[in-house]
Write an enzyme that holds these catalytic residues in place. Structure first.
Site: not given
Length: 464
Positions: A121-122, A165
């Site tokens: 995600k990051t 996110e």
């Protein structure tokens, strides 16, 4: 133009303001003109960056830190009910707002891209933030890690796009209504909150159902959990689904990933045309993250060739295969990987980037519950290294579970043929690594806890 302050968020108090998710929201609110305050357990560069934006940051938790005129108290799921500031908020009748609700309020009125998945995600959110900024679209973004370039995890932009996110760990991603959502993968994790894959699927289905009518879900065509989720969503008529990956059936097909040292050259097939661009991080895992970012940007109406060029400006996120330095021919790299899939991806990426080098890993398990469920797989992943040092479990928000220790990982690693050393005292790790490392080796500090602090210490010890 981007909106101003959400209602009742003009004087927020954050408990745990230094956390990756919390600090991003606090920074955006401060940039929008809020009088931000909060507390954290220790001093950090994040605390200093918040103060530079005008926020008041207290170290330690005490009832007196909470101003009587605060309009809300923002908390994450990690904050315990007996926190003195939370208790004081109840006494004063100050509303308590979950982090996800605060983030959702920041996205109101904007074209939101929400990035979800068990891993990646990051990185993917960061790639989008960098590319959209490079294209002059001035997005707002909230990320779980600091970008290498801007050096921050959040920004209030003047454009109409918000990239965030979307955290599945506590189901907080159900609060968002994105125009475009990305699902990178669907695996069982966060065992304190999910008892089975069925619960995971149900949670991701709810997330996908929150995409605005006519919006787009970008989802991998390769990972089994994501493929199953896609099959469950096919009857959702308001949703456009765009798949990406190696699969011949993918809408955005990955044709080739060519390693170029610590970068990769990626070629995709999109609408029948070949498109090639560079990703400034190694490994197929990160290349696929970039392809997901590309597909999401195209879903917003941004030309693919412009996005491909802009994605090449991404230089990484702190703690995602971040080079900390090199001493006497030994490179020290930091990885946030803490789930077996992430660990395997990063170790394979480093193998591909430097196939002739020995790979030494310092691994710190994160959470007792995760180790209980996935300790064997973590140990098996460490077999990809030439040698590993395994630390005690980093508890984070959890209390110990009887019988659950790093020995679960160490035993599994040794059973897989790995060379593993158990180290209980983290302070001795630089000496241990100095005794192991030789010129040309790669040292990887790995885990979601404070193992990251060891990188500079190892470099200092090697220099001696």
């Amino acid at each position: 133009m981007a909106p101003g302050l959400p209602t009742a968020m003009d004087r927020p108090h954050f408990i745990g303001i230094g956390g990756a998710g919390m600090s991003g929201i606090a920074k955006i609110l401060a940039q929008r003109g809020a009088r931000v305050a909060g507390s954290d357990s220790r001093e950090s560069a994040t605390a200093e960056s918040l103060r530079a934006l005008g926020a008041t940051v207290h170290i330690g938790h005490a009832a007196g830190h909470l101003a009587d005129d605060s309009t809300c108290v923002v908390v994450s799921s990690a904050i315990r009910a007996d926190n003195p500031e939370l208790v004081r908020a109840a006494e004063l009748g100050i509303p308590v707002v979950h982090r996800s609700d605060a983030l959702a309020s920041l996205m109101e009125g904007l074209r939101a891209i929400a990035v979800a998945g068990t891993h990646g995600k990051t990185t993917t959110t960061s790639m989008l933030a960098v590319a959209l900024t490079e294209l002059g679209l001035d997005p707002s973004y909230a990320i779980g890690g600091d970008l290498e370039g801007p050096g921050t995890n959040a920004r209030h932009g003047a454009g109409d796009i918000f990239v965030a996110e979307a955290d599945e760990s506590d189901r907080s991603f159900h609060k968002y209504d994105p125009e475009v959502a990305i699902v990178l993968n669907v695996e069982l994790d966060h065992h304190a909150n999910y008892a089975s894959m069925d619960e995971i699927y149900d949670s991701f289905e709810t997330f996908a159902g929150k995409i605005v009518p006519g919006g787009t879900l970008v989802i991998t065509a390769d990972q089994p959990g994501a493929v199953e989720l896609t099959s469950r969503l096919r009857d959702l008529s308001t949703l456009k689904i765009v798949t990406y990956g190696d699969s011949p059936s993918a809408d955005v097909r990955v044709h080739k990933v060519t390693p170029r040292g610590l970068t990769s050259e990626v070629t995709v097939v999109l609408d029948g045309r070949y498109l090639t661009f560079t990703v400034s991080v190694p490994g197929r895992h990160y290349a696929h993250n970039a392809v997901a970012a590309l597909a999401a940007g195209v879903a917003l109406g941004i030309p693919a060739h412009n996005l491909a060029s802009a994605l090449g400006k991404y230089t990484g996120v702190k703690r995602r295969l971040q080079l900390k330095g090199e001493v006497n021919g030994v490179q020290v790299i930091d990885s946030y990987a803490h789930h077996p899939t992430e660990m395997t991806a990063d170790l394979e990426a480093m193998r591909g980037a430097a196939s002739d080098a020995r790979l030494l890993v310092v691994f710190q398990p994160h959470l007792f519950s995760r180790t209980q469920e996935l300790g064997t797989e973590m140990g098996q992943a460490l077999a990809l290294a030439d040698a590993s040092v395994v630390l005690d479990i980093y508890p984070a928000r959890e209390d110990p579970i009887p019988g659950i220790t790093s020995a679960l990982i160490i035993d599994a690693a040794r059973a897989a043929g790995a060379d593993v050393t158990a180290v209980a005292d983290k302070a001795t790790v630089p000496d241990v690594i100095a005794g192991m490392a030789k010129q040309g080796d790669l040292v990887l500090t790995m885990g979601a806890g404070d193992v990251t602090d060891l990188g500079p210490q190892i470099l200092a010890r090697l220099s001696n």
